[in-house]
Design a protein around this motif. Structure first.
Motif, PDB file in Angstrom:
ATOM      1  N   GLU A 198       0.661   5.941   0.906  1.00  0.00           N
ATOM      2  CA  GLU A 198       1.848   6.436   0.218  1.00  0.00           C
ATOM      3  C   GLU A 198       2.939   5.379   0.340  1.00  0.00           C
ATOM      4  O   GLU A 198       2.903   4.512   1.214  1.00  0.00           O
ATOM      5  CB  GLU A 198       2.349   7.740   0.826  1.00  0.00           C
ATOM      6  N   VAL A 199       3.921   5.453  -0.563  1.00  0.00           N
ATOM      7  CA  VAL A 199       5.130   4.648  -0.450  1.00  0.00           C
ATOM      8  C   VAL A 199       6.145   5.488   0.319  1.00  0.00           C
ATOM      9  O   VAL A 199       6.604   6.516  -0.167  1.00  0.00           O
ATOM     10  CB  VAL A 199       5.687   4.257  -1.833  1.00  0.00           C
ATOM     11  N   VAL A 200       6.488   5.063   1.528  1.00  0.00           N
ATOM     12  CA  VAL A 200       7.435   5.806   2.357  1.00  0.00           C
ATOM     13  C   VAL A 200       8.853   5.615   1.850  1.00  0.00           C
ATOM     14  O   VAL A 200       9.628   6.564   1.748  1.00  0.00           O
ATOM     15  CB  VAL A 200       7.340   5.354   3.831  1.00  0.00           C
ATOM     16  N   LEU A 201       9.201   4.365   1.512  1.00  0.00           N
ATOM     17  CA  LEU A 201      10.528   4.035   1.000  1.00  0.00           C
ATOM     18  C   LEU A 201      10.411   2.883   0.021  1.00  0.00           C
ATOM     19  O   LEU A 201       9.512   2.046   0.144  1.00  0.00           O
ATOM     20  CB  LEU A 201      11.476   3.614   2.133  1.00  0.00           C
ATOM     21  N   GLN A 202      11.324   2.826  -0.922  1.00  0.00           N
ATOM     22  CA  GLN A 202      11.453   1.648  -1.766  1.00  0.00           C
ATOM     23  C   GLN A 202      12.928   1.413  -2.056  1.00  0.00           C
ATOM     24  O   GLN A 202      13.723   2.351  -2.090  1.00  0.00           O
ATOM     25  CB  GLN A 202      10.650   1.779  -3.052  1.00  0.00           C
ATOM     26  N   ARG A 203      13.275   0.142  -2.221  1.00  0.00           N
ATOM     27  CA  ARG A 203      14.695  -0.198  -2.356  1.00  0.00           C
ATOM     28  C   ARG A 203      14.813  -1.577  -3.001  1.00  0.00           C
ATOM     29  O   ARG A 203      14.010  -2.470  -2.735  1.00  0.00           O
ATOM     30  CB  ARG A 203      15.326  -0.211  -0.958  1.00  0.00           C
ATOM     31  N   ARG A 204      15.824  -1.720  -3.838  1.00  0.00           N
ATOM     32  CA  ARG A 204      16.115  -3.025  -4.414  1.00  0.00           C
ATOM     33  C   ARG A 204      17.075  -3.789  -3.502  1.00  0.00           C
ATOM     34  O   ARG A 204      18.043  -3.234  -2.999  1.00  0.00           O
ATOM     35  CB  ARG A 204      16.728  -2.883  -5.806  1.00  0.00           C
ATOM     36  N   ALA A 205      16.782  -5.063  -3.309  1.00  0.00           N
ATOM     37  CA  ALA A 205      17.650  -5.943  -2.518  1.00  0.00           C
ATOM     38  C   ALA A 205      17.743  -7.258  -3.274  1.00  0.00           C
ATOM     39  O   ALA A 205      16.839  -8.097  -3.197  1.00  0.00           O
ATOM     40  CB  ALA A 205      17.081  -6.159  -1.120  1.00  0.00           C
ATOM     41  N   GLY A 206      18.815  -7.421  -4.049  1.00  0.00           N
ATOM     42  CA  GLY A 206      18.906  -8.600  -4.900  1.00  0.00           C
ATOM     43  C   GLY A 206      17.808  -8.564  -5.944  1.00  0.00           C
ATOM     44  O   GLY A 206      17.628  -7.569  -6.655  1.00  0.00           O
ATOM     45  N   ARG A 207      17.008  -9.627  -6.012  1.00  0.00           N
ATOM     46  CA  ARG A 207      15.910  -9.685  -6.981  1.00  0.00           C
ATOM     47  C   ARG A 207      14.637  -9.017  -6.475  1.00  0.00           C
ATOM     48  O   ARG A 207      13.689  -8.843  -7.232  1.00  0.00           O
ATOM     49  CB  ARG A 207      15.611 -11.156  -7.321  1.00  0.00           C
ATOM     50  N   GLU A 208      14.613  -8.665  -5.200  1.00  0.00           N
ATOM     51  CA  GLU A 208      13.409  -8.087  -4.612  1.00  0.00           C
ATOM     52  C   GLU A 208      13.404  -6.567  -4.740  1.00  0.00           C
ATOM     53  O   GLU A 208      14.428  -5.924  -4.545  1.00  0.00           O
ATOM     54  CB  GLU A 208      13.297  -8.473  -3.133  1.00  0.00           C
ATOM     55  N   HIS A 209      12.241  -6.021  -5.057  1.00  0.00           N
ATOM     56  CA  HIS A 209      12.034  -4.578  -5.059  1.00  0.00           C
ATOM     57  C   HIS A 209      11.096  -4.290  -3.899  1.00  0.00           C
ATOM     58  O   HIS A 209       9.878  -4.420  -4.008  1.00  0.00           O
ATOM     59  CB  HIS A 209      11.436  -4.122  -6.384  1.00  0.00           C
ATOM     60  N   LEU A 210      11.689  -3.915  -2.770  1.00  0.00           N
ATOM     61  CA  LEU A 210      10.956  -3.751  -1.528  1.00  0.00           C
ATOM     62  C   LEU A 210      10.294  -2.384  -1.439  1.00  0.00           C
ATOM     63  O   LEU A 210      10.859  -1.370  -1.876  1.00  0.00           O
ATOM     64  CB  LEU A 210      11.903  -3.927  -0.340  1.00  0.00           C
ATOM     65  N   HIS A 211       9.101  -2.349  -0.851  1.00  0.00           N
ATOM     66  CA  HIS A 211       8.375  -1.102  -0.622  1.00  0.00           C
ATOM     67  C   HIS A 211       7.843  -1.091   0.814  1.00  0.00           C
ATOM     68  O   HIS A 211       7.437  -2.138   1.338  1.00  0.00           O
ATOM     69  CB  HIS A 211       7.165  -0.980  -1.557  1.00  0.00           C
ATOM     70  N   ILE A 212       7.829   0.089   1.407  1.00  0.00           N
ATOM     71  CA  ILE A 212       7.130   0.283   2.672  1.00  0.00           C
ATOM     72  C   ILE A 212       5.945   1.192   2.391  1.00  0.00           C
ATOM     73  O   ILE A 212       6.107   2.360   2.001  1.00  0.00           O
ATOM     74  CB  ILE A 212       8.034   0.914   3.753  1.00  0.00           C
ATOM     75  N   LEU A 213       4.742   0.650   2.574  1.00  0.00           N
ATOM     76  CA  LEU A 213       3.510   1.403   2.371  1.00  0.00           C
ATOM     77  C   LEU A 213       2.991   1.908   3.709  1.00  0.00           C
ATOM     78  O   LEU A 213       3.069   1.198   4.719  1.00  0.00           O
ATOM     79  CB  LEU A 213       2.439   0.524   1.718  1.00  0.00           C
TER      80      LEU A 213
END
Length: 228
Positions: A198-213
């Protein structure tokens, strides 16, 4: 809300060689805190962070788990990072045990199906293969970000060992960005190793679209997953 671990013992000179906590670190901390109840219920005996850098993430995990009787192992290819991890554990009263190693290579056989919480914030920035290989060989700060083709060169190597490392109830947390092709990662881990995600969290940081799987064995208690 738990505070970020105290890193006041680390200097700017340290950060010339060790990755300084940034947005990818903080979203990982937030994901672990979001899952705090699950992690505490797990009552882990063995936690392993791959590429511990400053030691910030493992120290934070130690605060979530409190007085849990857990062993905290932290590997890093960078000697400066293992030294920083040790100091961070001492600064935050969490008994971190750094090991100078590439990924989990010297530990994989001995930790067979023994790791209850596995964490990896990999070098995920897409670069050339040559740059990624050189960064790992250099064993310095470049190894914390240069990820090779699709940013997956180092991550793919660890993914081969995840299923054999995780205990039956084990959880694996991975930092990834959109360019890493997250659906492909999830499909690969399910089809080849029987690990659901599952994706626990996702967030944009500048140009990056971060995900925690988060990954776990297919037979794991379903209430630990919100979205499969």
């Amino acid at each position: 809300m738990l505070p970020t671990p105290d890193l006041s013992h680390l200097t700017q000179k340290d950060y010339e060689h060790v990755y300084e906590p940034a947005e990818d670190t903080f979203i990982l901390l937030d994901a672990l805190e979001k899952d705090a109840g699950v992690l505490q219920e797990l009552k882990p005996r063995l936690c392993l962070e791959v590429g511990s850098g400053s030691g910030c993430v493992s120290a934070f995990l130690g605060k979530i788990l409190g007085k849990a009787d857990a062993l905290y192992l932290c590997t890093d290819i960078n000697l400066h990072a293992t030294q920083s991890t040790l100091k961070t554990g001492e600064q935050n009263d969490v008994p971190l045990n750094p090991v100078l190693a590439s990924l989990t290579r010297p530990l994989t056989a001995r930790l067979h199906h023994a790791v209850d919480i596995l964490i990896f914030n990999p070098p995920y920035v897409p670069t050339t293969t040559i740059e990624a290989v050189g960064a790992q060989a250099g064993r310095d700060i470049q190894g914390s970000w240069a990820g090779g083709n699709d940013g997956m060169q180092v991550t793919n190597e660890l993914l081969e060992s995840v299923e054999s490392l995780l205990s039956p109830q084990g959880l694996f947390y991975l930092v990834a960005v959109k360019q890493n092709n997250i659906p492909k990662i999830s499909h690969h881990m399910l089809e080849r190793y029987g690990l659901i995600s599952e994706v626990v969290l996702q967030r944009r940081a500048g140009r990056e679209h971060l995900h925690i799987l988060k990954f776990m064995h297919l037979w794991h208690d379903s209430h630990l997953l919100r979205v499969v």
